[in-house]
Scaffold this motif. Structure first.
Motif, PDB file in Angstrom:
ATOM      1  N   SER A 406       0.832  -1.208   0.000  1.00  9.13           N
ATOM      2  CA  SER A 406       0.000   0.000   0.000  1.00  9.13           C
ATOM      3  C   SER A 406       0.862   1.252   0.000  1.00  9.13           C
ATOM      4  CB  SER A 406      -1.024  -0.015   1.140  1.00  9.13           C
ATOM      5  OG  SER A 406      -0.377  -0.090   2.357  1.00  9.13           O
ATOM      6  N   ALA A 407       2.035   1.229   0.655  1.00 12.08           N
ATOM      7  CA  ALA A 407       2.916   2.406   0.618  1.00 12.08           C
ATOM      8  C   ALA A 407       3.407   2.661  -0.802  1.00 12.08           C
ATOM      9  CB  ALA A 407       4.092   2.195   1.554  1.00 12.08           C
ATOM     10  N   GLN A 408       3.484   1.597  -1.586  1.00 18.28           N
ATOM     11  CA  GLN A 408       3.960   1.757  -2.961  1.00 18.28           C
ATOM     12  C   GLN A 408       2.808   1.953  -3.943  1.00 18.28           C
ATOM     13  OE1 GLN A 408       6.449  -1.564  -3.859  1.00 18.28           O
ATOM     14  NE2 GLN A 408       7.996  -0.958  -2.388  1.00 18.28           N
ATOM     15  N   GLY A 409       1.585   2.032  -3.415  1.00 17.79           N
ATOM     16  CA  GLY A 409       0.422   2.222  -4.280  1.00 17.79           C
ATOM     17  C   GLY A 409       0.096   0.968  -5.079  1.00 17.79           C
ATOM     18  N   LEU A 410       0.611  -0.169  -4.639  1.00 15.50           N
ATOM     19  CA  LEU A 410       0.351  -1.419  -5.342  1.00 15.50           C
ATOM     20  C   LEU A 410      -0.936  -2.019  -4.767  1.00 15.50           C
ATOM     21  CD1 LEU A 410       1.622  -3.467  -7.356  1.00 15.50           C
ATOM     22  CD2 LEU A 410       2.606  -4.599  -5.364  1.00 15.50           C
ATOM     23  N   ALA A 411      -1.962  -2.124  -5.636  1.00 16.24           N
ATOM     24  CA  ALA A 411      -3.254  -2.622  -5.148  1.00 16.24           C
ATOM     25  C   ALA A 411      -3.280  -4.143  -5.221  1.00 16.24           C
ATOM     26  CB  ALA A 411      -4.376  -2.044  -5.987  1.00 16.24           C
ATOM     27  N   GLY A 474      18.366 -20.047   9.285  1.00 16.05           N
ATOM     28  CA  GLY A 474      17.981 -20.486   7.934  1.00 16.05           C
ATOM     29  C   GLY A 474      17.387 -19.354   7.109  1.00 16.05           C
ATOM     30  N   VAL A 475      17.844 -18.111   7.355  1.00 14.08           N
ATOM     31  CA  VAL A 475      17.235 -16.955   6.688  1.00 14.08           C
ATOM     32  C   VAL A 475      18.271 -16.246   5.807  1.00 14.08           C
ATOM     33  CG1 VAL A 475      16.230 -14.677   7.124  1.00 14.08           C
ATOM     34  CG2 VAL A 475      15.558 -16.618   8.526  1.00 14.08           C
ATOM     35  N   GLU A 476      17.823 -15.778   4.641  1.00 17.24           N
ATOM     36  CA  GLU A 476      18.734 -15.078   3.727  1.00 17.24           C
ATOM     37  C   GLU A 476      18.560 -13.566   3.920  1.00 17.24           C
ATOM     38  OE1 GLU A 476      17.807 -16.208  -0.249  1.00 17.24           O
ATOM     39  OE2 GLU A 476      19.131 -14.677  -1.106  1.00 17.24           O
ATOM     40  N   VAL A 477      19.667 -12.822   3.975  1.00 14.02           N
ATOM     41  CA  VAL A 477      19.571 -11.364   4.183  1.00 14.02           C
ATOM     42  C   VAL A 477      19.741 -10.638   2.841  1.00 14.02           C
ATOM     43  CG1 VAL A 477      20.523  -9.377   5.395  1.00 14.02           C
ATOM     44  CG2 VAL A 477      20.628 -11.633   6.431  1.00 14.02           C
ATOM     45  N   LEU A 478      18.856  -9.676   2.592  1.00 18.20           N
ATOM     46  CA  LEU A 478      18.971  -8.855   1.377  1.00 18.20           C
ATOM     47  C   LEU A 478      18.855  -7.403   1.794  1.00 18.20           C
ATOM     48  CD1 LEU A 478      16.210 -10.466  -0.875  1.00 18.20           C
ATOM     49  CD2 LEU A 478      18.637 -10.984  -0.920  1.00 18.20           C
ATOM     50  N   ILE A 479      19.340  -6.510   0.957  1.00 18.28           N
ATOM     51  CA  ILE A 479      19.061  -5.093   1.218  1.00 18.28           C
ATOM     52  C   ILE A 479      18.440  -4.490  -0.042  1.00 18.28           C
ATOM     53  CG2 ILE A 479      21.410  -4.299   0.657  1.00 18.28           C
ATOM     54  CD1 ILE A 479      20.736  -2.410   3.303  1.00 18.28           C
ATOM     55  N   ARG A 480      17.354  -3.793   0.149  1.00 19.49           N
ATOM     56  CA  ARG A 480      16.643  -3.145  -0.961  1.00 19.49           C
ATOM     57  C   ARG A 480      16.167  -1.784  -0.470  1.00 19.49           C
ATOM     58  NH1 ARG A 480      18.415  -6.871  -3.227  1.00 19.49           N
ATOM     59  NH2 ARG A 480      17.415  -8.505  -4.458  1.00 19.49           N
ATOM     60  N   ALA A 481      15.711  -0.960  -1.409  1.00  9.96           N
ATOM     61  CA  ALA A 481      15.121   0.324  -1.002  1.00  9.96           C
ATOM     62  C   ALA A 481      13.632   0.270  -1.285  1.00  9.96           C
ATOM     63  CB  ALA A 481      15.767   1.443  -1.814  1.00  9.96           C
ATOM     64  N   PHE A 482      12.832   0.525  -0.286  1.00 14.71           N
ATOM     65  CA  PHE A 482      11.382   0.503  -0.532  1.00 14.71           C
ATOM     66  C   PHE A 482      10.634   1.378   0.463  1.00 14.71           C
ATOM     67  CE2 PHE A 482      10.554  -2.427   2.988  1.00 14.71           C
ATOM     68  CZ  PHE A 482      11.696  -3.222   3.055  1.00 14.71           C
ATOM     69  N   ASP A 483       9.393   1.677   0.084  1.00 14.64           N
ATOM     70  CA  ASP A 483       8.493   2.408   0.976  1.00 14.64           C
ATOM     71  C   ASP A 483       7.573   1.406   1.654  1.00 14.64           C
ATOM     72  OD1 ASP A 483       9.454   4.901   0.548  1.00 14.64           O
ATOM     73  OD2 ASP A 483       8.275   5.153  -1.316  1.00 14.64           O
ATOM     74  N   PRO A 484       7.077   1.642   2.844  1.00 13.13           N
ATOM     75  CA  PRO A 484       7.278   2.842   3.635  1.00 13.13           C
ATOM     76  C   PRO A 484       8.669   2.876   4.288  1.00 13.13           C
ATOM     77  CG  PRO A 484       5.936   1.250   4.835  1.00 13.13           C
ATOM     78  CD  PRO A 484       6.184   0.671   3.491  1.00 13.13           C
ATOM     79  N   ALA A 485       9.251   4.077   4.297  1.00 11.92           N
ATOM     80  CA  ALA A 485      10.601   4.229   4.845  1.00 11.92           C
ATOM     81  C   ALA A 485      10.619   3.913   6.330  1.00 11.92           C
ATOM     82  CB  ALA A 485      11.087   5.646   4.586  1.00 11.92           C
ATOM     83  N   GLY A 486       9.478   4.018   6.986  1.00 14.50           N
ATOM     84  CA  GLY A 486       9.406   3.747   8.422  1.00 14.50           C
ATOM     85  C   GLY A 486       9.599   2.274   8.764  1.00 14.50           C
TER      86      GLY A 486
END
Ligand SMILES: Nc1ncnc2c1ncn2[C@@H]1O[C@H](COP(=O)(O)OP(=O)(O)OP(=O)(O)O)[C@@H](O)[C@H]1O
Length: 596
Positions: A406-411, A474-486
């Motif tokens: 919803s922060a990205q306006g993806l319905a 057993g978890v993979e770590v990624l870094i991305r940029a996305f909203d919501p920034a909070g």
């Protein structure tokens, strides 16, 4: 050499009287039915014959119950043939088929009187023939004699007399007899009196009384449903299946009902109550209504407590199903608010139906409000606004991605409840212009913005440390940029991965044999849940600058458990331990100014 079967008479009488029927109360029904049939038989030649049936219940201990009719009666040879031959009935034709005008057909009903009495006395007179007395006993023997003088009946007809067996007196009490006669016979077309009071009202609930206004009819039906089923219906639907001589009404339940619960209807056969608990009258999906119907063509089972499941019953089921669906679609055109209210109560039943039924699917698409990342709306509204109907087929995944989407306006539509994913996948079959797309949590990670390669390289030391910290989960770590920034971090687990993880956890908890069986499902799979750190989040921007390996572990474990909690994921013991460790560790560091 051929032999004939031998029959143990006492055993047969016992079987038919005691084990066929669910309760002794049916003796009242069988006696009334015979009296009605005897009057019907007179009316074949004399349609104006005024039939009367009078039941007199014992007023004091030792007194008998009698039921008197002015029907066709029996001659002495008929008494031997019909009363004394189990399974012989005057209500079948030469080919052995039940004759349509009569209620009875099996030739065993009278035996039900042995449920409450040891002997059955029948005094009967047919036309000008002598009065005959038949005295049947539950051991299978009987006596017959001709009655004359004062003992003879003054007019044609029959009197059946029962003296209650010790212990069965309660079934013959006046109040009980009146209640039972009313229950089974209130709709009969021939007046029945119990101790001088008529119990027949004649009018079937669905009929419209003379000069009765629609509003008054509805009010009467509502109060009928309260008496008969214990609820005030949401609505009343008239039912009619001509080929089964069926008329009736369906009452829509005003509260949600359990689809798995048995659905029992009140069924009359030729205006006599068959049972209040008939199942299988409607298709299984129609668990939101209770019916009361009368039918002239459906057949009873020999116990008269259920309907015989033949092709006619199958047709009736289908036709009644069509009528219920018709009511729903009509409601959509004449009273939208009422349809929405109905769906709020019974959406599960309607959705179950929509899985196979296009018309119902259209109804759901038009009227059922779905939860979406842009607020509640119907699929039709969603489609008009966003084109593609993007949906997430599991509730957990929807929760994981709702905030980000919803922060990205993806319905995105939440199709995580029962039947929803199936219904959404079926939408294109309804109309080829509709496009749908199932979205999983891992699809979302590809929609999150990747960092520039040099930026990602700069964060390598931190990411390696973070991955090392989370390997044991057993978890993979990624870094991305996305909203919501909070939102600092997102835990992503799609349906397949979740199943895979469940199996793995199961493997850890069970013995070797099970572990190897479960292992065969998980072998070769490398999918891991992902912890996606949000580069737009200020806390993460700070975290990536941490160089102290111990602090990195505390921070990453803290972010990981917080993302689990936000995604409403269950915490394993190892996760709870990580939560404690990181929380206490970070507190310690905070209190010692970062030197713990
Ligand atoms: N009151 C009555 N007047 C005239 N004949 C009667 C009466 N009661 C019973 N009979 C005769 O006795 C026969 C057997 O009755 P019974 O009640 O055992 O079976 P049925 O009514 O024929 O069939 P079902 O078992 O379906 O009730 C009937 O077919 C009928 O011919």
């Amino acid at each position: 050499m051929s032999y004939t079967f031998h029959v143990d008479l006492r055993g047969i009488v016992d079987l038919l009287s005691h084990h066929l029927y669910a309760s002794p109360r049916v003796y009242v029904r069988e006696l009334m039915q015979n009296a009605v049939d005897a009057i019907t038989a007179v009316r074949v030649n004399d349609p104006d014959h005024a039939g009367t049936i009078e039941i007199s219940a014992p007023k004091a201990a030792g007194q008998p119950l009698t039921i008197t009719d002015n029907g066709i009666g029996l001659t002495e040879p008929q008494v031997h043939e019909l009363l004394a031959t189990i399974g012989r009935s005057s209500k079948r034709d030469d080919l052995g088929f039940a004759r349509h005008e009569f209620l009875g057909q099996f030739g065993i009903g009278l035996l039900s009187c042995f449920l409450v009495a040891d002997t059955i006395q029948v005094r009967t007179r047919c036309g000008d023939n002598p009065t005959v007395e038949w005295l049947g006993s539950s051991d299978g023997s009987y006596q017959v004699r001709v009655l004359d003088g004062d003992d003879a009946l003054a007019a044609p007809g029959t009197i059946v007399t029962l003296r209650p067996r010790r212990g069965a007196e309660e079934w013959l009490l006046p109040k009980t007899v009146r209640e039972l006669a009313g229950l089974y016979g209130s709709m009969l077309p021939i007046t029945v009196q119990v101790d001088g009071e008529p119990i027949t009202t004649g009018l079937a609930p669905w009929e419209t009384g003379e000069g009765e206004a629609q509003v008054a009819r509805r009010a009467r039906l509502l109060s009928y449903a309260e008496d008969a089923f214990g609820f005030t219906p949401f609505d009343v639907i008239d039912l009619d299946v001509a080929e089964a001589g069926l008329r009736g009404v369906a009452f829509v339940l005003p509260m949600p009902s359990n689809p798995a619960a048995r659905v029992a209807h009140r069924v009359y056969l030729k205006q006599m109550l068959l049972s209040e608990g008939v199942e299988g009258l409607l298709p299984e999906w129609a668990f939101f209504v209770r019916c009361v119907i009368d039918t002239t063509e459906l057949r009873p089972t020999a116990s008269r407590e259920a309907l015989y499941d033949d092709t006619l019953l199958a047709q009736v089921r289908e036709s009644l199903g069509d009528q219920l669906r018709g009511w729903m679609t009509r409601l959509g055109t004449v009273d939208e608010a009422k349809l929405q209210q109905f769906l709020r109560i019974h959406h599960l039943g309607v959705k179950a139906l929509a899985v196979h039924d296009d018309e119902m699917l259209r109804l759901v698409e038009q009227w059922w409000p779905y939860e979406t990342t842009v607020g509640p709306m119907t699929l039709a509204q969603f489609r008009d606004t966003y084109g593609v109907v993007r949906f997430v087929p599991s509730l957990d995944e929807f929760r994981q991605i709702a905030a980000v989407a919803s922060a990205q306006g993806l319905a995105v539509v939440n199709a995580g409840y029962v039947y929803d994913a199936e219904l959404l996948s079926r939408l294109p079959a309804l109309d080829e212009k509709i496009t749908t797309e199932a979205l999983s949590a891992s699809d979302l990670s590809t929609r999150l913005e990747e960092l520039a390669p040099d930026e990602e390289l700069r964060l390598r030391t931190f990411l390696v440390g973070a991955q090392r910290a989370l390997d044991r989960f057993g978890v993979e770590v990624l870094i991305r940029a996305f909203d919501p920034a909070g939102l600092p971090a997102l835990y992503l687990l799609d349906g397949d991965t979740a199943l895979h993880l469940d199996l793995k956890r199961g493997q850890e908890d069970v013995d070797d044999v099970w572990a190897s069986i479960l292992g065969s499902f998980t072998a070769g799979r490398t999918d891991r849940p992902q912890l996606v750190l949000n580069h737009r989040n200020p806390l993460i921007r700070q975290a990536v600058t941490v160089t102290d390996p111990d602090l990195t572990v505390l921070v990453v474990e803290g972010l990981y458990v917080q993302a689990l909690l936000l995604g409403r994921q269950p915490l394993r013991p190892v996760d709870t331990a990580a939560l404690n460790q990181s929380f206490l560790g970070l507190l310690g560091r905070a209190m010692h100014g970062g030197a713990a």
